[in-house]
Design an enzyme around this catalytic site. Sequence first.
Site, PDB file in Angstrom:
ATOM      1  N   ASP A 230       2.299  10.300   9.014  1.00 47.87           N
ATOM      2  CA  ASP A 230       3.103  10.568  10.204  1.00 47.87           C
ATOM      3  C   ASP A 230       2.292  11.269  11.292  1.00 47.87           C
ATOM      4  OD1 ASP A 230       5.852  10.920  11.489  1.00 47.87           O
ATOM      5  OD2 ASP A 230       5.195  13.007  11.343  1.00 47.87           O
ATOM      6  N   GLU A 292      -4.631  -1.055  -8.934  1.00 49.03           N
ATOM      7  CA  GLU A 292      -4.860  -1.756  -7.678  1.00 49.03           C
ATOM      8  C   GLU A 292      -5.092  -0.777  -6.529  1.00 49.03           C
ATOM      9  OE1 GLU A 292      -2.834  -5.949  -7.588  1.00 49.03           O
ATOM     10  OE2 GLU A 292      -1.279  -4.451  -7.956  1.00 49.03           O
TER      11      GLU A 292
END
Length: 608
Positions: A230, A292
């Site tokens: 953010d 991953e």
Amino acid sequence: MTGSPKRQIALLILILGGSFGDNLRGLSVSDWWEKAGFYQIYPRSFKDSDGDGVGDLKGITEKLEYIKSLGMRAFWLSPIYKSPMADFGYDISSFVEIQPEYGTMSDFENMVKKAKELGLKVILDFVPNHSSDEHEWFVKSENREVGYEDFYVWHDGIVGSNGQRSPPNNWNEAFRGSAWQWSATRQQFYLHQFHRKQPDLNYRNSAVVEAMKNVLRFWLGKGVDGFRVDAVSNLFEDQQLRDEPPSGESLDDPFRPQYLDHIYTQDQPETVNMVYQWREVMDAYQKQHGGETRVLMTEAWSALSVIKTYFHDSDGRLGSQKPFNFQFILHLNQNSNAADFKTVIESWLDTVPVGHAPNWVLGNHDVRRVASRMGGEHMADIMEMVELSLPGVSITYQGEELGMTDTELSWAETKDPSACQTDEYVYQQYTRDPARTPFQWDSTANAGFTTASKPWLPINPNYTTINVDSEQKADKSYLKVFEELVKLRDEDDFHSFQYGTAALGQSTFAIIRTTNSRTYFTLVNLANAQDTVNVAELFSRFNTTKSFDTAIVRVASVSSKRTAKESVTLSSIQLDPYEGLVVQSGANHCRSVFVLVILALAVIYGGN
């Protein structure tokens, strides 16, 4: 020109071959996130499981199958951390605890477990710029406890001739007013670029940097697959605390953030390096624990020249995989024409480094909903058709797939602090509530969001027709169009291809995608009038070889009278007002460059 005559001729052929018409771009993706759909959940408004009128983690867990059914690969949550809720979760009093009204850490762990079972990745909102003034770090800093004195940005201020202290400069907060708040406890001002209950952390303090890296490590350890960062552009500010110059906008109100040109509070040189450091934390975690790729997505409403630096530096140091692309939000509206769409899209594609997957954002919890911004429900699937036909990553804000629109609230109903700090005459210029109203699940009371008599924000009155249940049952709906677009996007043809964009006259915008076996055209008529276009001309415009003048419809918008598998004539397609189509021709049309390469090789080696 140097070299043998044969090589000179070959080079000339290749140069000339690249000079005819427009060029197609190429992209081949392999990592999971490069071809994924991401779904943003605003937890407070998604699904309430306990009847208190507020969405929660158990409600999200109950609805994960829905997100999976959309074809999404990942979802990211707006803040769920412990908070006094002055800014509905962006004022965090503990970065490693769950806000009680959203549930418990056990609820979060169960949600992650269910997501993994469904093959969904979990992305959290990381809010590094500030904490709540109720965070223990701030309390300790305010009391000058050893080790925390400089955790935040403090200043004595300026003593006037009357003996009164005033802020050290003219900086404004994002919610209107001075960015400095006096602390009677510490007898200094603290900086808050957002709400006064959101003091800015001091990133020139190495202890702060490490503490926030540990926040990332904590949630990675909980099974999180990445973070949306953010307000990253606000991390650092000018050390000299110089006044910011007027922007020339909002001249009637010097306390509005738009009044100043934020050259000393945003996009400071140190910011990008901090993003690179966070990427190193993510990559180190993956190297140690396997699995991953963990992804970093950054929010910065900055110039494209700045955004470009977030990807990587000249030495190859890696940053954000997905610096959010807000160009649709910033530069397109209901008056935009086909040329505007092309300009906006091409400007972003020119910014993204070669070989890197671009991303596309239509909306989020901080701006008006895309359907409302673009003129109404009729544009909902048009915009999704554009987004989901473009290469790379799509980010969908909850409800966009349904065609949800803004809910206009009265002053008395308004909850957003950005609006509440103004008055009943101007609050609508500031409020973000219209895009944050509860998700519309069905046509029962309160749209199936809650069993409470009153949800935390009012439900949009159009929920009786715009909702998941009704759209799943309808023959044609925004939801079904969205699902068909995602299915098409998941086909192998959409993972390695060449593509381009075109304005077909004033009203119709087109996207062309060529693969080894097929060519796809996305066509959207942006006008409230019929438009007849020659799509076949794109074959020559993009140096391809036309094989057929016919194609079949793969996806048609809600407003279209056409159906899937219907045949169309590419040289003359009449589009109804606000009609959108994805059509497919069935042969390889990308032979021209190949032919030129063969000619070049023949010249070089023909005499051997």
